[in-house]
Design a protein around this motif. Structure first.
Motif, PDB file in Angstrom:
ATOM      1  N   SER A  38       0.830  -1.214   0.000  1.00 34.84           N
ATOM      2  CA  SER A  38       0.000   0.000   0.000  1.00 34.84           C
ATOM      3  C   SER A  38       0.862   1.261   0.000  1.00 34.84           C
ATOM      4  CB  SER A  38      -0.958   0.011   1.200  1.00 34.84           C
ATOM      5  OG  SER A  38      -0.253   0.060   2.414  1.00 34.84           O
ATOM      6  N   HIS A  39       2.106   1.147   0.438  1.00 37.86           N
ATOM      7  CA  HIS A  39       3.007   2.304   0.402  1.00 37.86           C
ATOM      8  C   HIS A  39       3.752   2.414  -0.923  1.00 37.86           C
ATOM      9  CE1 HIS A  39       2.820   4.182   4.417  1.00 37.86           C
ATOM     10  NE2 HIS A  39       2.343   3.012   4.787  1.00 37.86           N
ATOM     11  N   THR A  40       3.469   1.495  -1.847  1.00 39.10           N
ATOM     12  CA  THR A  40       4.110   1.561  -3.163  1.00 39.10           C
ATOM     13  C   THR A  40       3.211   2.355  -4.111  1.00 39.10           C
ATOM     14  OG1 THR A  40       5.084  -0.606  -2.759  1.00 39.10           O
ATOM     15  CG2 THR A  40       5.079   0.169  -5.044  1.00 39.10           C
ATOM     16  N   THR A  41       3.773   3.370  -4.745  1.00 40.31           N
ATOM     17  CA  THR A  41       2.996   4.253  -5.616  1.00 40.31           C
ATOM     18  C   THR A  41       2.209   3.452  -6.646  1.00 40.31           C
ATOM     19  OG1 THR A  41       4.762   5.828  -5.354  1.00 40.31           O
ATOM     20  CG2 THR A  41       3.159   6.297  -7.085  1.00 40.31           C
ATOM     21  N   GLY A  42       0.932   3.787  -6.777  1.00 40.47           N
ATOM     22  CA  GLY A  42       0.123   3.211  -7.842  1.00 40.47           C
ATOM     23  C   GLY A  42      -0.566   1.908  -7.492  1.00 40.47           C
ATOM     24  N   ARG A  43      -0.296   1.360  -6.314  1.00 37.67           N
ATOM     25  CA  ARG A  43      -0.879   0.061  -5.983  1.00 37.67           C
ATOM     26  C   ARG A  43      -2.307   0.169  -5.428  1.00 37.67           C
ATOM     27  NH1 ARG A  43       1.438  -4.191  -8.530  1.00 37.67           N
ATOM     28  NH2 ARG A  43       3.448  -4.772  -7.679  1.00 37.67           N
ATOM     29  N   THR A  44      -2.587   1.211  -4.652  1.00 38.10           N
ATOM     30  CA  THR A  44      -3.939   1.324  -4.086  1.00 38.10           C
ATOM     31  C   THR A  44      -4.575   2.632  -4.553  1.00 38.10           C
ATOM     32  OG1 THR A  44      -3.241   2.507  -2.106  1.00 38.10           O
ATOM     33  CG2 THR A  44      -3.241   0.098  -1.976  1.00 38.10           C
ATOM     34  N   ARG A  45      -5.900   2.630  -4.520  1.00 34.29           N
ATOM     35  CA  ARG A  45      -6.639   3.817  -4.897  1.00 34.29           C
ATOM     36  C   ARG A  45      -6.287   4.980  -3.975  1.00 34.29           C
ATOM     37  NH1 ARG A  45     -12.155   3.335  -7.955  1.00 34.29           N
ATOM     38  NH2 ARG A  45     -11.264   1.437  -8.794  1.00 34.29           N
ATOM     39  N   CYS A 168      -7.320 -15.857  -2.827  1.00 33.36           N
ATOM     40  CA  CYS A 168      -6.842 -14.487  -3.054  1.00 33.36           C
ATOM     41  C   CYS A 168      -5.357 -14.382  -2.766  1.00 33.36           C
ATOM     42  CB  CYS A 168      -7.607 -13.493  -2.174  1.00 33.36           C
ATOM     43  SG  CYS A 168      -9.350 -13.364  -2.588  1.00 33.36           S
ATOM     44  N   SER A 169      -4.915 -14.971  -1.650  1.00 37.43           N
ATOM     45  CA  SER A 169      -3.488 -14.870  -1.303  1.00 37.43           C
ATOM     46  C   SER A 169      -2.633 -15.397  -2.445  1.00 37.43           C
ATOM     47  CB  SER A 169      -3.174 -15.683  -0.046  1.00 37.43           C
ATOM     48  OG  SER A 169      -3.953 -15.256   1.034  1.00 37.43           O
ATOM     49  N   ALA A 170      -3.013 -16.547  -2.988  1.00 37.44           N
ATOM     50  CA  ALA A 170      -2.179 -17.188  -4.004  1.00 37.44           C
ATOM     51  C   ALA A 170      -2.329 -16.518  -5.368  1.00 37.44           C
ATOM     52  CB  ALA A 170      -2.542 -18.669  -4.105  1.00 37.44           C
ATOM     53  N   TYR A 171      -3.553 -16.439  -5.864  1.00 45.07           N
ATOM     54  CA  TYR A 171      -3.738 -16.030  -7.263  1.00 45.07           C
ATOM     55  C   TYR A 171      -3.721 -14.509  -7.458  1.00 45.07           C
ATOM     56  CZ  TYR A 171      -5.462 -20.872  -7.989  1.00 45.07           C
ATOM     57  OH  TYR A 171      -5.611 -22.231  -8.052  1.00 45.07           O
ATOM     58  N   LEU A 172      -4.241 -13.759  -6.484  1.00 45.80           N
ATOM     59  CA  LEU A 172      -4.198 -12.295  -6.637  1.00 45.80           C
ATOM     60  C   LEU A 172      -2.860 -11.742  -6.148  1.00 45.80           C
ATOM     61  CD1 LEU A 172      -7.815 -11.254  -5.505  1.00 45.80           C
ATOM     62  CD2 LEU A 172      -7.006 -11.922  -7.782  1.00 45.80           C
ATOM     63  N   GLY A 173      -2.270 -12.424  -5.153  1.00 48.61           N
ATOM     64  CA  GLY A 173      -0.984 -11.963  -4.617  1.00 48.61           C
ATOM     65  C   GLY A 173       0.196 -12.317  -5.506  1.00 48.61           C
ATOM     66  N   TYR A 174       0.144 -13.525  -6.098  1.00 48.32           N
ATOM     67  CA  TYR A 174       1.310 -14.009  -6.863  1.00 48.32           C
ATOM     68  C   TYR A 174       1.005 -14.249  -8.343  1.00 48.32           C
ATOM     69  CZ  TYR A 174       3.410 -14.497  -2.270  1.00 48.32           C
ATOM     70  OH  TYR A 174       3.904 -14.211  -1.015  1.00 48.32           O
ATOM     71  N   GLY A 175      -0.279 -14.210  -8.741  1.00 47.87           N
ATOM     72  CA  GLY A 175      -0.637 -14.449 -10.135  1.00 47.87           C
ATOM     73  C   GLY A 175      -0.920 -13.152 -10.881  1.00 47.87           C
ATOM     74  N   SER A 176      -2.019 -12.475 -10.510  1.00 53.94           N
ATOM     75  CA  SER A 176      -2.352 -11.229 -11.205  1.00 53.94           C
ATOM     76  C   SER A 176      -1.690 -10.022 -10.558  1.00 53.94           C
ATOM     77  CB  SER A 176      -3.874 -11.028 -11.238  1.00 53.94           C
ATOM     78  OG  SER A 176      -4.369 -10.849  -9.934  1.00 53.94           O
ATOM     79  N   GLY A 177      -1.274 -10.150  -9.317  1.00 59.94           N
ATOM     80  CA  GLY A 177      -0.543  -9.060  -8.650  1.00 59.94           C
ATOM     81  C   GLY A 177      -1.401  -7.896  -8.197  1.00 59.94           C
ATOM     82  N   VAL A 178      -2.733  -8.069  -8.169  1.00 63.56           N
ATOM     83  CA  VAL A 178      -3.570  -6.945  -7.722  1.00 63.56           C
ATOM     84  C   VAL A 178      -3.702  -6.893  -6.203  1.00 63.56           C
ATOM     85  CG1 VAL A 178      -4.845  -6.853  -9.905  1.00 63.56           C
ATOM     86  CG2 VAL A 178      -5.785  -8.189  -7.992  1.00 63.56           C
ATOM     87  N   HIS A 179      -3.143  -7.888  -5.535  1.00 66.50           N
ATOM     88  CA  HIS A 179      -3.035  -7.860  -4.073  1.00 66.50           C
ATOM     89  C   HIS A 179      -1.556  -8.004  -3.702  1.00 66.50           C
ATOM     90  CE1 HIS A 179      -7.321  -9.113  -2.537  1.00 66.50           C
ATOM     91  NE2 HIS A 179      -7.337  -7.987  -3.205  1.00 66.50           N
ATOM     92  N   ALA A 180      -1.226  -7.645  -2.467  1.00 69.41           N
ATOM     93  CA  ALA A 180       0.148  -7.810  -1.985  1.00 69.41           C
ATOM     94  C   ALA A 180       0.522  -9.292  -2.012  1.00 69.41           C
ATOM     95  CB  ALA A 180       0.243  -7.283  -0.551  1.00 69.41           C
ATOM     96  N   SER A 318      -5.631  -6.465 -14.343  1.00 65.37           N
ATOM     97  CA  SER A 318      -4.186  -6.657 -14.463  1.00 65.37           C
ATOM     98  C   SER A 318      -3.948  -7.288 -15.817  1.00 65.37           C
ATOM     99  CB  SER A 318      -3.720  -7.604 -13.350  1.00 65.37           C
ATOM    100  OG  SER A 318      -2.489  -8.196 -13.668  1.00 65.37           O
ATOM    101  N   GLU A 319      -2.734  -7.094 -16.378  1.00 64.65           N
ATOM    102  CA  GLU A 319      -2.462  -7.786 -17.647  1.00 64.65           C
ATOM    103  C   GLU A 319      -2.244  -9.261 -17.399  1.00 64.65           C
ATOM    104  OE1 GLU A 319       1.345  -6.362 -18.942  1.00 64.65           O
ATOM    105  OE2 GLU A 319       0.959  -4.459 -17.940  1.00 64.65           O
ATOM    106  N   HIS A 320      -2.021  -9.608 -16.158  1.00 64.78           N
ATOM    107  CA  HIS A 320      -1.776 -11.017 -15.840  1.00 64.78           C
ATOM    108  C   HIS A 320      -3.048 -11.617 -15.255  1.00 64.78           C
ATOM    109  CE1 HIS A 320       2.570 -10.441 -16.361  1.00 64.78           C
ATOM    110  NE2 HIS A 320       2.288  -9.224 -15.929  1.00 64.78           N
ATOM    111  N   SER A 321      -3.413 -12.788 -15.746  1.00 65.23           N
ATOM    112  CA  SER A 321      -4.631 -13.408 -15.240  1.00 65.23           C
ATOM    113  C   SER A 321      -4.340 -14.174 -13.955  1.00 65.23           C
ATOM    114  CB  SER A 321      -5.175 -14.389 -16.284  1.00 65.23           C
ATOM    115  OG  SER A 321      -6.228 -15.142 -15.707  1.00 65.23           O
TER     116      SER A 321
END
Ligand code: FCB
Length: 468
Positions: A38-45, A168-180, A318-321
């Motif tokens: 969340s402290h990385t620019t562009g990651r959160t609204r 979510c932890s696995a696929y959004l965190g490490y797959g599409s990257g829309v979560h930490a 994300s460009e990554h599914s």
């Protein structure tokens, strides 16, 4: 349909540590992947972070009085790993344990059953730096963390939930990257699936050993996947997504085996050699209750490879599914109505999901550990929040739950997401899910109409609250 509640049914509300606590640097808490992300620019609204959130770390006592006034029988909260064990390994931070110990004691005084989630996405950053969930060691560290918290809180906690939504932890965190932590690694995401499952099994065994009187659960965001047509190709699209979304977790957790079709579908990405002999048995620690989070449904079809492929799966852009190995599947936008998340509103999906679990896993008690909706709430001139859309959403989903009960599903409880407005991950404070409004400038809590409605339901029973 009968509107009878099963004996012992509990009404509750749910929250998660990073979303409400704030106090990110206080009392020895270490950084988590969500602090970094969340402290990385562009990651959160709006660049929103959980640094202050709903300031629950300081206002917890007031927040628990709201639970009591709502008349709730259970509270689902999560324990922050980096607050309790700042580096994710080694010594515990006594101040972190004390915070949760006081919270649990107060809940018990109020007659509210504590339902504690061990992991709601806030991995200590040091463990991410050492490889994160794609690394097996993270599961072993989780077992150690579980031993510390179960050792300290034991069976004062009514129900221990190992993981919240490992999907979510696995696929959004490490797959599409829309979560930490925001990584986009297909093979890494599948390794994360397995190490999260393994972590569940190892931690569950700690609960069995150290708190035999407590109930053990895991919470999954199972997907209700519908095909656009009755064609064989669309049925196969459903099968693929069901394997990734649902059976990748239900398989090892309940049947001690990954589904063969999941391994085949993803063979080009990984050979799954990170699954070692005996792991699946470890994952399948017997559960007392399975937690189900439900918000909406998913609509798919087989992609013809020619038209522009729609990816409207409701899990961020994300460009990554996140759907590893499912490049032949198209996710379609769904007809309305929608919530502010863009998720379609379809209570029949909840009934369908509960009845599927009842059919496929007879005898497994179920609990709705999250259900709720974000809407653009307006504070009226008199200070009230007339959130009719949320009341309507909740009313219809509670009715859908009771429909499943009437048809035989063993549902033990229902938790509304969420008690309070909070930090909605990559959407920041832009999306409000609370039945209690939080004014982030003053941290004042105000009951929305949905909170008044929920109190009525809980104290008077469903028959008086489900019509209208
Ligand atoms: C679930 C999460 C929860 C919240 C709701 C809206 O996926 O478990 O923390 O963000 O969605």
């Amino acid at each position: 349909m009968t509107r009878e509640l099963p004996a012992g049914f509990r009404w509750g509300a749910a929250t998660a540590a990073y979303q409400i606590e704030g106090a990110a640097d206080e009392d020895g808490r270490g950084p988590s992947i969500w602090d970094t992300y969340s402290h990385t620019t562009g990651r959160t609204r709006n660049g929103d972070t959980g640094d202050v959130a709903a300031d629950h770390y300081h206002r917890w006592a007031e927040d628990l009085t709201h639970l009591a006034e709502l008349g709730l029988g259970a509270y689902r909260f999560s324990i922050s790993w980096p607050r309790v064990q700042p580096g994710g390994a080694g010594p515990v931070n006594p101040k972190g344990i004390d915070f949760y110990s006081r919270l649990v004691d107060r809940l018990l005084e109020l007659g509210i059953a504590p339902v504690a989630t061990m992991y709601h996405w806030d991995l200590p950053q040091e463990l991410e730096d050492a490889g994160g969930w794609p690394a097996r060691d993270t599961a072993l560290r989780f077992q150690e963390y579980a031993a510390h918290i179960v050792g300290a809180l034991g069976d004062r906690v009514h129900t221990w939930t190992t993981l919240n939504e490992p999907w979510c932890s696995a696929y959004l965190g490490y797959g599409s990257g829309v979560h930490a932590p925001g990584r986009t690694e297909s093979a890494g995401a599948l390794a994360a699936v397995h190490h999260l499952n393994l972590a569940h099994g190892l931690a569950g065994r700690m609960v069995r050993e150290l708190a035999p009187a407590a109930d053990l659960s895991a919470t999954l965001n199972l997907h209700v996947i519908r095909p656009v047509s009755e064609s064989a190709a669309d049925a196969d699209a459903v099968r693929r997504i069901d394997a990734l979304a649902n059976r990748a977790f239900l398989g090892p957790m309940l049947d001690a085996a990954y589904p063969a079709d999941l391994l085949a579908d993803t063979a080009a990405v990984t050979d799954w050699s990170f699954v070692r002999d005996g792991d699946e048995r470890t994952v399948a620690v017997p559960l007392d209750v399975l937690g189900v989070n439900y918000y909406s449904t998913t609509l798919v079809r087989a992609w013809d490879g020619r038209s522009t492929r729609s990816t409207a799966d409701g899990h961020g852009r994300s460009e990554h599914s996140p759907w590893i190995g499912a490049d032949t599947v198209e996710f379609l936008p769904q007809p309305g109505p929608h919530t502010a998340m863009g998720w379609n509103i379809d209570p029949s999906g909840l009934t369908e999901l509960l009845l599927r679990l009842h059919r496929e896993h007879p005898g497994l008690p179920l609990m709705i550990t999250e259900n709720g909706a974000a809407f653009p709430d307006l504070v009226a001139d008199d200070g009230a929040i007339h959130d009719e859309a949320r009341v309507d959403y909740l009313r219809r989903h509670v009715a859908a739950t009771l429909d499943a009960v009437a048809a035989g599903a063993d549902v033990r409880g229902y938790f509304v997401w969420s008690l309070l407005d909070n930090f909605e991950w990559a959407y920041g404070y832009d999306r409000r899910f609370g039945i209690i409004h939080v004014d982030y400038a003053t941290q004042a809590r105000t009951w929305k109409d949905s909170a008044h409605w929920y109190r009525h339901l809980v104290t008077k029973g469903p028959s008086s609250s489900l019509s209208g």
